[in-house]
Design a protein around this motif. Structure first.
Motif, PDB file in Angstrom:
ATOM      1  N   GLN A 127      44.561  42.957  21.770  1.00 19.09           N
ATOM      2  CA  GLN A 127      44.969  42.955  23.185  1.00 19.09           C
ATOM      3  C   GLN A 127      45.477  41.582  23.602  1.00 19.09           C
ATOM      4  N   ALA A 168      48.885  40.949  22.325  1.00 17.87           N
ATOM      5  CA  ALA A 168      49.924  41.728  22.998  1.00 17.87           C
ATOM      6  C   ALA A 168      50.438  41.023  24.256  1.00 17.87           C
ATOM      7  N   THR A 169      49.640  40.131  24.841  1.00 19.09           N
ATOM      8  CA  THR A 169      50.101  39.423  26.036  1.00 19.09           C
ATOM      9  C   THR A 169      51.012  38.248  25.678  1.00 19.09           C
ATOM     10  N   VAL A 215      39.409  39.278  28.801  1.00 22.50           N
ATOM     11  CA  VAL A 215      38.664  40.489  28.516  1.00 22.50           C
ATOM     12  C   VAL A 215      37.194  40.106  28.378  1.00 22.50           C
ATOM     13  N   LYS A 265      37.513  50.151  24.537  1.00 20.04           N
ATOM     14  CA  LYS A 265      37.805  48.721  24.549  1.00 20.04           C
ATOM     15  C   LYS A 265      39.133  48.421  25.237  1.00 20.04           C
ATOM     16  N   VAL A 266      40.012  49.412  25.312  1.00 21.68           N
ATOM     17  CA  VAL A 266      41.267  49.201  26.032  1.00 21.68           C
ATOM     18  C   VAL A 266      41.109  49.529  27.508  1.00 21.68           C
ATOM     19  N   PRO A 311      36.700  47.566  28.795  1.00 21.91           N
ATOM     20  CA  PRO A 311      35.998  46.838  27.735  1.00 21.91           C
ATOM     21  C   PRO A 311      34.506  46.641  28.007  1.00 21.91           C
ATOM     22  N   SER A 356      39.779  44.609  18.393  1.00 19.49           N
ATOM     23  CA  SER A 356      40.486  45.254  19.505  1.00 19.49           C
ATOM     24  C   SER A 356      40.878  44.233  20.563  1.00 19.49           C
ATOM     25  N   PHE A 357      39.938  43.342  20.869  1.00 19.50           N
ATOM     26  CA  PHE A 357      40.193  42.354  21.916  1.00 19.50           C
ATOM     27  C   PHE A 357      41.251  41.352  21.467  1.00 19.50           C
ATOM     28  N   ILE A 388      48.896  52.310  29.435  1.00 19.77           N
ATOM     29  CA  ILE A 388      48.698  51.380  28.324  1.00 19.77           C
ATOM     30  C   ILE A 388      49.915  51.519  27.406  1.00 19.77           C
ATOM     31  N   LEU A 427      50.029  49.443  21.633  1.00 23.84           N
ATOM     32  CA  LEU A 427      48.675  48.903  21.764  1.00 23.84           C
ATOM     33  C   LEU A 427      47.651  50.010  21.542  1.00 23.84           C
ATOM     34  N   GLN A 442      44.739  50.371  18.682  1.00 25.26           N
ATOM     35  CA  GLN A 442      43.315  50.535  18.964  1.00 25.26           C
ATOM     36  C   GLN A 442      42.742  51.761  18.273  1.00 25.26           C
TER      37      GLN A 442
END
Lengths: 410, 294
Positions: A216, A219-220, A200, B264-265, B268, A212-213, B7, B11, B15
């Motif tokens: 994310q 989540a991977t 990201v 951001k999702v 970004p 947020s990042f 999405i 998640l 967010q």
């Protein structure tokens, strides 16, 4: 607003310098070596370079002592702006500065090296990260001293994959430096059999919240989150990763560019277990400890990092070369001539031990994979790292023939 | 329903929650700005520096006086608010009769000076500040791991925002304040010391910034630049909400935090600019802002 203020400051710095220089007597000029430390004295990278670099260069001059010529040192702020750096470099070289030192921030480092090349003067880069300084954009009168993106990627990236971290997610600062670091590290991860699950790109500057990042990334289910950023971005990423319990769930964090000065600001509680790479650590051996003890009184409340130590080492080697050539010959010689002499002489100092400089301008020394200690393990102030692994000088940096440097082909 | 716009739903919920937390900071900072602008007619560009001073005050109280987070939450706003009062008395009070631009230039300059002094004194890489033990740890919400401290930030921010709104809209003191913004001479004629009230209002606005600074200290790096990174976004929030509108700044603060979180999702790279895009659109459609009076 920012732009106006900074350029005004820059103009002020340049004009005051201009006023100060002519007052130095012409008579002593022939017998005086002038070194200009150019770095970030007021912004994000002030602690990583800044007054610490000046203190270490001063330490080298003091230790070198009187050897039949005078050494003068001046310092200025390039504000991390290529235009300010280029103007300052032109002015300094025209006014008789013999060598420019430090020059952090890759964009400024590359620009100043080009000015030095055009004027055939010496620029020793210590603070910038980009390996292009000794690659496609290498210069016959330029050297790159402490570290580079290739070495960081290799030491931290390669070692982390070997330790079992074979799936990666990158949080990357969205500009040239971040992209290069992500690319170089990704190559090592893939070469070692790892996989990249995603990346990201975070806006730079202007991102303070990375949660947020991080969510994310989590989540991977990647085993390693790589931070291809620097300074306060890295610090915020690490603090927030600790807050969101990411490390507690077994995910490893890899800070691809982190200095001991950053660890100091993160604190051991939140930083413990982090892996990073430097080419100097004050507590490596008796010589590094002795150097640190000597320089500490001059330092601005910080222990030296690899950039600071690099400024010491580079200044010392440069002065030894001048002495070897004779000051009159050194003053008359072109930058390329002196740099060639520096490359021919082996380096030797307390901070990095014995080393060499390669044809493409790359200074070679070992690189260390470091892990941040837990608060319980840390016994003294700044007792922050344990050394996990040492990459020998010959392997730490990009192989000579892979850099596309014109000096190598000829 | 596992996916929304491609999405995964967990998640996305995560967010939204994170956006709300960031929105809490935007709301608190823009609230202070709105209060100051509403009553003093000064665009307080020192606000970012005062936010930073709040965080530093918390750090100093801990490092130099051994006073922890809860003390800081009470003392830091008082200390920083007091410095605000001094600034108002010495400098800002001289500008009320002049154009907005003078106030803007003065406060911007003061902000840069304060930031520079802190950078000189404490360096640029920041200082550590730990989350208080009572609020460390996290809840596992299933779709994400939610640090307790972040939840506390939202609760605290809501508390301060609603209290401020109640004081200004529902109390006698608030009525005096609102009256003084409309017709200062008239209020003064009724025997109320308007200059002192304005000074205290500035102090209170600054104290709000300091509270936000204390709340931010354990999350972000306590460094001299921490305010200037946020302040431009916060100004955009104020402009979108409507200059001087108290309720507007609170609602827009939280709302834009969520919009930014979603960006951001989905994209970004644009997360730093999305608020300014919204600002441009709002200015074109409703120049007074969403909640402002034209």
């Amino acid at each position: 607003m920012e732009l106006g203020r900074r350029s005004m400051l820059g103009a002020f710095a340049v004009s005051t310098l201009g006023a100060a220089m002519p007052r130095m007597g012409r008579a002593q000029a022939a017998n005086t070596i002038r070194i200009g430390v150019m770095n970030d004295q007021s912004g994000t990278y002030k602690d990583n370079t800044g007054p610490g670099s000046v203190a270490c260069a001063r330490q080298a001059i003091e230790e070198f002592g009187a050897q039949g010529f005078n050494v003068e040192l001046i310092a200025a702020d390039h504000q991390n702006k290529p235009d300010v750096g280029v103007n300052l470099a032109r002015q300094w070289y025209d006014q008789g500065i013999d060598m420019i030192l430090d020059i952090p921030t890759s964009s400024v480092g590359l620009a100043v090296q080009n000015v030095a090349k055009e004027k055939n003067k010496i620029a020793i880069n210590v603070g910038s990260a980009t390996s292009d300084l000794t690659g496609a954009q290498c210069s016959p009168s330029g050297l790159h001293w402490a570290y580079d993106t290739y070495q960081l990627a290799r030491t931290t990236g390669g070692a982390t994959v070997k330790a079992g971290g074979d799936t990666w997610f990158f949080i990357t600062a969205d500009y040239a430096f971040g992209h290069a670091l992500e690319r170089d590290t990704g190559d090592f991860v893939k070469a070692a059999g790892g996989r990249i699950l995603g990346a990201v790109r975070t806006p730079f500057p202007g991102t303070t919240d990375f949660s947020s990042f991080l969510v994310q990334a989590q989540a991977t289910r990647a085993k390693v989150i790589g931070f291809a950023n620097a300074g306060s971005d890295t610090i915020n990423c690490i603090k927030q990763a600790a807050e969101f319990g990411i490390t507690r769930r077994g995910t490893k964090l890899a800070a691809l560019l982190m200095f001991i000065t950053d660890v100091h600001s993160i604190g051991l509680e939140q930083g413990q277990g982090l892996v990073c790479s430097e080419t100097f650590y004050w507590d490596l051996n008796d010589r590094t400890r002795a150097f640190t003890r000597r320089v500490l009184p001059k330092m601005p409340n910080l222990y030296p990092n690899m950039i600071h130590a690099g400024c010491y080492s580079a200044t010392l080697h440069y002065l030894k070369t001048v002495k070897d050539m004779g000051v009159a010959a050194a003053k008359a010689a072109t930058g390329t001539d002196i740099v060639n002499r520096m490359k021919a002489m082996p380096t030797e100092d307390d901070a990095f031990g014995a080393g060499t400089i390669r044809q493409d301008g790359r200074k070679l020394h070992p690189a260390y994979l470091l892990e941040v200690k837990s608060p319980a393990e840390s016994k003294a102030p700044w007792d922050y790292f344990k050394v996990l692994q040492t990459t020998p000088a010959g392997e730490a940096f990009r192989p000579l023939n892979q850099g596309n440097c014109a000096l190598v082909r000829s | 329903m596992d996916e929304i716009f491609g999405i995964p739903a967990p998640l996305l919920f995560g967010q939204l929650l994170l956006g709300l937390i960031n929105g809490a900071f935007y709301a608190m900072l823009s609230l202070g700005l709105a209060v100051i602008f509403g009553l003093l007619n000064i665009i307080n560009f020192t606000h970012g520096a005062q936010f930073m001073m709040g965080a530093f005050a918390a750090w100093m109280l801990l490092a130099w006086a051994g006073l922890g987070y809860w003390w800081a939450l009470v003392l830091a706003p008082i200390i920083v608010g007091f410095t605000g009062i001094i600034l108002e008395k010495l400098f800002i009070s001289r500008l009320y009769k002049l154009d907005h631009l003078y106030g803007l230039l003065l406060t911007l300059g003061l902000g840069l000076i304060i930031e520079g002094v802190f950078r000189n004194q404490f360096g640029s890489s920041g200082l550590p500040y730990r989350i208080p033990a009572e609020l460390s740890g996290a809840w596992d919400l299933g779709f994400m791991y939610m640090p307790i401290y972040r939840g506390w930030v939202v609760v605290a921010a809501l508390f301060f925002c609603i209290s401020t709104w109640l004081i200004i809209e529902k109390t006698r003191l608030g009525a005096y304040l609102r009256a003084a913004t409309e017709r200062a001479e008239l209020v003064q004629a009724f025997g109320i010391n308007v200059p002192r009230m304005i000074t205290l209002t500035y102090g209170a606005g600054v104290a709000l910034a300091a509270v936000a600074g204390v709340l931010a200290a354990p999350i972000y790096s306590v460094n001299p630049q921490m305010g200037s990174n946020l302040i431009i976004v916060v100004f955009a929030v104020v402009v979108i909400g409507g200059m001087g509108s108290i309720l507007g700044s609170i609602i827009t603060g939280f709302g834009l935090g969520i919009v930014e979180g979603l960006t951001k999702v989905f994209y970004p790279e644009a997360s730093a600019t999305v608020i300014f895009v919204i600002m441009a659109i709002v200015l074109l459609a409703r120049p007074a802002g969403l909640f402002g009076r034209a």
